[in-house]
Design a protein around this motif. Structure first.
Motif, PDB file in Angstrom:
ATOM      1  N   PRO A  18       0.844  -1.209   0.000  1.00 59.74           N
ATOM      2  CA  PRO A  18       0.000   0.000   0.000  1.00 59.74           C
ATOM      3  C   PRO A  18       0.868   1.243   0.000  1.00 59.74           C
ATOM      4  O   PRO A  18       1.630   1.484   0.924  1.00 59.74           O
ATOM      5  CB  PRO A  18      -0.801  -0.132   1.303  1.00 59.74           C
ATOM      6  N   LEU A  19       0.755   2.063  -1.042  1.00 56.02           N
ATOM      7  CA  LEU A  19       1.668   3.181  -1.227  1.00 56.02           C
ATOM      8  C   LEU A  19       0.912   4.379  -1.771  1.00 56.02           C
ATOM      9  O   LEU A  19       0.107   4.257  -2.698  1.00 56.02           O
ATOM     10  CB  LEU A  19       2.789   2.786  -2.191  1.00 56.02           C
ATOM     11  N   LEU A  20       1.193   5.544  -1.182  1.00 49.10           N
ATOM     12  CA  LEU A  20       0.694   6.815  -1.679  1.00 49.10           C
ATOM     13  C   LEU A  20       1.875   7.656  -2.133  1.00 49.10           C
ATOM     14  O   LEU A  20       2.977   7.527  -1.597  1.00 49.10           O
ATOM     15  CB  LEU A  20      -0.070   7.571  -0.591  1.00 49.10           C
ATOM     16  N   LEU A  21       1.632   8.521  -3.102  1.00 51.56           N
ATOM     17  CA  LEU A  21       2.630   9.483  -3.549  1.00 51.56           C
ATOM     18  C   LEU A  21       2.002  10.866  -3.438  1.00 51.56           C
ATOM     19  O   LEU A  21       1.082  11.197  -4.188  1.00 51.56           O
ATOM     20  CB  LEU A  21       3.062   9.198  -4.986  1.00 51.56           C
ATOM     21  N   ASN A  22       2.443  11.622  -2.451  1.00 52.30           N
ATOM     22  CA  ASN A  22       1.874  12.947  -2.183  1.00 52.30           C
ATOM     23  C   ASN A  22       0.360  12.885  -1.983  1.00 52.30           C
ATOM     24  O   ASN A  22      -0.382  13.768  -2.416  1.00 52.30           O
ATOM     25  CB  ASN A  22       2.208  13.924  -3.314  1.00 52.30           C
ATOM     26  N   GLY A  23      -0.104  11.828  -1.338  1.00 56.80           N
ATOM     27  CA  GLY A  23      -1.521  11.706  -1.043  1.00 56.80           C
ATOM     28  C   GLY A  23      -2.356  11.089  -2.143  1.00 56.80           C
ATOM     29  O   GLY A  23      -3.554  10.856  -1.952  1.00 56.80           O
ATOM     30  N   PHE A  24      -1.768  10.781  -3.293  1.00 56.29           N
ATOM     31  CA  PHE A  24      -2.449  10.072  -4.373  1.00 56.29           C
ATOM     32  C   PHE A  24      -2.002   8.609  -4.361  1.00 56.29           C
ATOM     33  O   PHE A  24      -0.889   8.292  -3.923  1.00 56.29           O
ATOM     34  CB  PHE A  24      -2.103  10.670  -5.740  1.00 56.29           C
ATOM     35  N   SER A  25      -2.842   7.735  -4.879  1.00 57.04           N
ATOM     36  CA  SER A  25      -2.448   6.338  -4.964  1.00 57.04           C
ATOM     37  C   SER A  25      -1.158   6.204  -5.762  1.00 57.04           C
ATOM     38  O   SER A  25      -1.016   6.763  -6.851  1.00 57.04           O
ATOM     39  CB  SER A  25      -3.555   5.515  -5.633  1.00 57.04           C
ATOM     40  N   PRO A  35      -5.594  -2.315   6.386  1.00 51.95           N
ATOM     41  CA  PRO A  35      -5.834  -2.069   7.810  1.00 51.95           C
ATOM     42  C   PRO A  35      -4.559  -2.028   8.638  1.00 51.95           C
ATOM     43  O   PRO A  35      -4.552  -1.491   9.743  1.00 51.95           O
ATOM     44  CB  PRO A  35      -6.736  -3.232   8.220  1.00 51.95           C
ATOM     45  N   GLY A  36      -3.468  -2.599   8.109  1.00 50.66           N
ATOM     46  CA  GLY A  36      -2.203  -2.545   8.835  1.00 50.66           C
ATOM     47  C   GLY A  36      -1.517  -1.206   8.735  1.00 50.66           C
ATOM     48  O   GLY A  36      -0.765  -0.822   9.635  1.00 50.66           O
ATOM     49  N   GLY A  37      -1.758  -0.481   7.644  1.00 50.80           N
ATOM     50  CA  GLY A  37      -1.121   0.817   7.490  1.00 50.80           C
ATOM     51  C   GLY A  37      -0.894   1.171   6.038  1.00 50.80           C
ATOM     52  O   GLY A  37      -1.086   0.345   5.132  1.00 50.80           O
ATOM     53  N   THR A  38      -0.487   2.394   5.805  1.00 48.82           N
ATOM     54  CA  THR A  38      -0.266   2.936   4.464  1.00 48.82           C
ATOM     55  C   THR A  38       1.014   3.756   4.479  1.00 48.82           C
ATOM     56  O   THR A  38       1.307   4.439   5.461  1.00 48.82           O
ATOM     57  CB  THR A  38      -1.452   3.824   4.039  1.00 48.82           C
ATOM     58  N   ILE A  39       1.768   3.696   3.395  1.00 40.08           N
ATOM     59  CA  ILE A  39       3.006   4.461   3.258  1.00 40.08           C
ATOM     60  C   ILE A  39       2.753   5.624   2.313  1.00 40.08           C
ATOM     61  O   ILE A  39       2.276   5.423   1.184  1.00 40.08           O
ATOM     62  CB  ILE A  39       4.145   3.582   2.730  1.00 40.08           C
ATOM     63  N   ASN A  40       3.063   6.841   2.755  1.00 36.41           N
ATOM     64  CA  ASN A  40       2.926   8.031   1.925  1.00 36.41           C
ATOM     65  C   ASN A  40       4.312   8.594   1.636  1.00 36.41           C
ATOM     66  O   ASN A  40       5.018   9.021   2.555  1.00 36.41           O
ATOM     67  CB  ASN A  40       2.067   9.085   2.627  1.00 36.41           C
ATOM     68  N   VAL A  41       4.717   8.585   0.368  1.00 36.09           N
ATOM     69  CA  VAL A  41       5.996   9.150  -0.052  1.00 36.09           C
ATOM     70  C   VAL A  41       5.774  10.606  -0.433  1.00 36.09           C
ATOM     71  O   VAL A  41       4.917  10.913  -1.265  1.00 36.09           O
ATOM     72  CB  VAL A  41       6.580   8.362  -1.241  1.00 36.09           C
ATOM     73  N   VAL A  42       6.525  11.503   0.205  1.00 38.85           N
ATOM     74  CA  VAL A  42       6.408  12.932  -0.054  1.00 38.85           C
ATOM     75  C   VAL A  42       7.630  13.380  -0.845  1.00 38.85           C
ATOM     76  O   VAL A  42       8.773  13.155  -0.420  1.00 38.85           O
ATOM     77  CB  VAL A  42       6.299  13.729   1.255  1.00 38.85           C
ATOM     78  N   THR A  43       7.412  14.005  -1.983  1.00 31.29           N
ATOM     79  CA  THR A  43       8.519  14.390  -2.857  1.00 31.29           C
ATOM     80  C   THR A  43       9.023  15.791  -2.521  1.00 31.29           C
ATOM     81  O   THR A  43       8.364  16.581  -1.840  1.00 31.29           O
ATOM     82  CB  THR A  43       8.098  14.334  -4.330  1.00 31.29           C
ATOM     83  N   LYS A  44      10.219  16.094  -3.013  1.00 36.24           N
ATOM     84  CA  LYS A  44      10.840  17.390  -2.781  1.00 36.24           C
ATOM     85  C   LYS A  44      10.086  18.484  -3.539  1.00 36.24           C
ATOM     86  O   LYS A  44       9.628  18.276  -4.659  1.00 36.24           O
ATOM     87  CB  LYS A  44      12.296  17.360  -3.236  1.00 36.24           C
ATOM     88  N   LYS A  45      10.014  19.655  -2.906  1.00 37.65           N
ATOM     89  CA  LYS A  45       9.298  20.792  -3.480  1.00 37.65           C
ATOM     90  C   LYS A  45      10.279  21.902  -3.862  1.00 37.65           C
ATOM     91  O   LYS A  45      11.382  22.001  -3.311  1.00 37.65           O
ATOM     92  CB  LYS A  45       8.278  21.326  -2.479  1.00 37.65           C
TER      93      LYS A  45
END
Length: 722
Positions: free
Chosen positions: A132-139, A172-182
């Motif tokens: 389960p992976l998000l990129l800046n809040g998007f799937s 249900p175990g969790g989600t990873i959100n990758v935040v990119t450089k701005k």
């Protein structure tokens, strides 16, 4: 190397931009002050914001993926932030290099080295598309995705527990959100060069600055050639990630983030166990066919986000994401078992031509209100997406007349390769429309209440292009979440939360039928601590998770998946991160996971879940100081530990017959990290992974698909800033 641009993306982006520009541009004085403060915050010294950090924090106090301004200490949820400083100290060029240093994370099958995959708190993601992976809040994991590079990553947010009330398709175990450089508003640039064992070479750049009074840019790029201790296996990748920020007015900002990545490597299923024994076959042995060449994964992602502040209390956000992926190439892959002679390995030959297109639109309204003694932070949102998911596979199975086998002890490559014939040809279409609400309430000085709910409607259609048969389903889901925190004093917080999750399963069974969606529920209780300075923090959580319709390896039909009925996971995880003193920073984790199959028609009831250790933990510590001549240095290291894990799914019939379970042995792996800053702009680094050259096995799908861990690797780096 060509990087094609999708026409559909350009049209979608123009449409979204036109919609965004229609928002009001008026702002009050308070908004202008906030914008001025944002500019001031962005003008930090360049040495701290591009390239490897000299000295930064492991500890963070907020996460964008929670969609609330509540500090993490007050949030009724376990969240672990892996900062850019942590990634730098680990020498992480892919996020896979850092995942072992977070409590409750367990490695899973990585599809022959073609994607990232972990389980969070014992619960794995979609077996057909990874974790389960998000990129800046998007799937970020729908479709086909190569291992994620860290060149443009600012931080990784591990949102433990259910997040479906915000994101819908999550675990249900969790989600990873990758935040990119701005982009930043002060010019800063860096170039980094790396060379290491097994012919590892990498070059990366990070450049940012203003293009005018209202526009700033950032560009990250990297090119990498990575050899391997595995015979006949190497990898090449290139990534370019542009970003722009455009201040349309003091109250309105438009952000663009892009990423184009190409990853090429042979599909490498690893080694085999002889009986239940590992180690008889060297960890370097490749059991595919070198002549198959590389499998190529191409990814292209583009995101637009427009934020507007109507006044000091109300703001809005509209976001658009387009992501496409493709995976193509031949591979030769082992069958589930050795032949009766104990050395001949039957193999299949496959050709894959996979493609995915994922378009997502989000719209959110955020309000901050005061109702008597209760402060509310309200979030109302809408999300819709469309995913096209096409899988075409050709396959040649071994036969008595054409065994296509290899001797695992004395491999001979170059034998005639069978011609694969059509096997799977499906076109899947997913559409979704969702609405969600969240209210983060401050009930006086000591209590925080977080309540949220999301309503999803999916339309899923699967066409079997070979037979013409089409199957459809339109499931709906309601995903609530409720959490409460008690701030006992300035350092301690007690919290509890519970929620439900829902996720449609991609792909199809051996009979080309779609899978029923997964559904889950989870609860956690825990405590958080933060020192008075806010530089060191810890979280301890206990949890219980249940999930139905979980996909796992089909033990009858090789290469296919099946729903495993119902599984559960319960346990504990602990994370500590931050600054111990002026010279020392530390990152530590510990987790106990009890995960098993509770009900299933085929798999062993009470059997453990694949690749989930009961105990794992890690430690990373770094010491920094200055030499007599004024130059700075840092030295540190750490270790990761994993207990034994189930290495192959076991059926109830096998358990009843007394067949012993196949397990991967426990391991402990150490690392060393050091740097010497020769001048304010020049830095040397040294990263040593698996310091004592431990032989270990990171994950497994079955006893003939076991992924060995890396031996000792040494990487020297030179980083320059200007």
């Amino acid at each position: 190397m060509p990087f094609p641009m999708s026409r559909r993306l350009a049209l979608s982006g123009i449409a979204a931009l036109g919609t965004c520009l229609c928002l009001p541009a008026a702002a009050q004085d308070g908004v202008q002050q906030q914008a001025s403060q944002a500019e001031a915050d962005a003008s930090l010294p360049a040495v701290e914001v591009v390239g490897r950090r000299q000295s930064g924090s492991y500890h963070a106090d907020e996460a964008s993926g929670t969609k609330t301004d509540l500090p993490l200490r007050e949030l009724p949820q376990a969240v672990r932030i892996m900062s850019r400083q942590t990634l730098d100290d680990l020498g992480a060029t892919r996020i896979d290099d850092a995942l072992d240093y977070v409590g409750g994370i367990s490695r899973q099958n990585n599809f022959g080295g073609l994607w990232d995959n972990v389980a969070i708190r014992g619960i794995a993601g979609d077996i057909n598309s990874g974790m389960p992976l998000l990129l800046n809040g998007f799937s970020g994991n729908r479709g086909f995705n190569a291992p994620r590079d860290t060149a443009n990553v600012e931080r990784i947010e591990f949102l433990k527990g259910p997040a479906a009330s915000l994101y819908g398709t999550s675990e249900p175990g969790g989600t990873i959100n990758v935040v990119t450089k701005k982009p930043l508003w002060k010019a800063a640039h860096s170039v980094e060069l790396y060379a290491g064992t097994d012919d590892f070479y990498r070059t990366s750049i990070d450049t940012t600055g203003p293009l005018g009074e209202r526009v700033a840019y950032r560009l990250n790029a990297a090119v990498e050639n990575r050899g391997s201790f595995r015979e006949h296996v190497d990898a090449q990748r290139a990534i370019i990630a542009p970003a722009l920020t455009w201040k349309l007015s003091p109250a309105t900002r438009l952000d663009y983030s892009g990423e184009v990545l190409r990853h090429e490597t042979p599909l490498d299923r690893g080694i085999v166990a002889v009986g239940n024994r590992l180690g008889d076959v060297p960890r370097s042995r490749f059991l595919g066919e070198p002549a198959d060449g590389d499998v190529r994964v191409d990814n292209q992602t583009h995101q637009l986000a427009l934020e507007h502040m109507f006044n000091a209390r109300w703001s809005s956000r509209i976001g658009l994401s387009y992501k496409e992926g493709s995976l193509k190439g031949y591979s030769t892959e082992a069958q589930p078992a050795l032949a009766s002679d104990g050395r001949s390995l039957p193999r299949q030959r496959r050709y894959r031509d996979y493609a995915s297109d994922d378009v997502t639109l989000q719209a959110e309204l955020i309000g901050r209100l005061q109702a008597g003694a209760v402060a509310h932070e309200l979030l109302a949102g809408m999300e819709t997406y469309r995913l096209d998911f096409d899988q075409r596979m050709l396959r040649a199975n071994p036969t008595d007349t054409s065994p296509y086998a290899i001797d695992v002890f004395n491999p001979v490559y170059g034998q005639p390769r069978p011609v694969p014939l059509p096997n799977t040809d499906t076109s899947e279409d997913q559409k979704n429309l969702a609405f969600y609400l969240q209210d983060a309430m401050s009930l006086g000085e000591q209590w925080r209440l977080l309540a949220g709910v999301r309503f999803d409607r999916y339309d899923q259609s699967l066409l079997n292009n070979r037979s013409g048969a089409r199957s459809q389903q339109s499931p709906t889901a309601t995903s609530p979440r409720l959490g409460i925190s008690y701030l006992a004093n300035a350092q301690w917080t007690l919290f509890a939360n519970a929620g439900k999750s829902f996720r449609p399963n991609n792909g199809s069974s051996a009979s080309a039928a779609p899978f029923d969606p997964e559904s889950g529920r989870a609860a956690e209780v825990g405590a958080k601590w933060e020192n008075a300075a806010g530089t060191l923090g810890a979280t301890l959580a206990l949890y219980d998770i249940r999930k139905k319709n979980v996909l796992t390896a089909d033990p009858v039909n090789t290469g296919f998946s099946m729903a495993a009925g119902e599984v559960r996971s319960r346990g504990m995880d602990f994370d500590l991160s931050g600054q111990l003193s002026r010279h020392w920073r530390v990152n530590a984790s510990l987790a106990y996971i009890d995960a098993e199959v509770e009900r299933d028609n085929l798999l062993e009831t009470g059997g453990r879940l694949l690749n989930i250790p009961r105990l794992n933990g890690s430690l990373l510590a770094m010491y920094e100081d200055a030499l007599a001549n004024g130059t700075r240095y840092g030295i540190g290291g750490g270790f990761t530990h994993s207990a034994s894990r189930l290495g192959e799914a076991r059926t109830q019939a096998q358990a009843n017959a007394g067949r012993p379970a196949f397990e991967l042995p426990s391991y402990t792996v150490a690392r060393l990290a050091a740097y010497w800053r020769l001048s304010p702009t020049l830095r040397l680094s040294l990263d040593v992974e698996n310091l004592f050259d431990k032989t270990y096995y990171a994950s497994s799908f079955q006893r003939t698909w076991v992924s060995p861990g890396n031996p000792r690797t040494v990487v020297l780096g030179l980083q320059a800033k200007f």
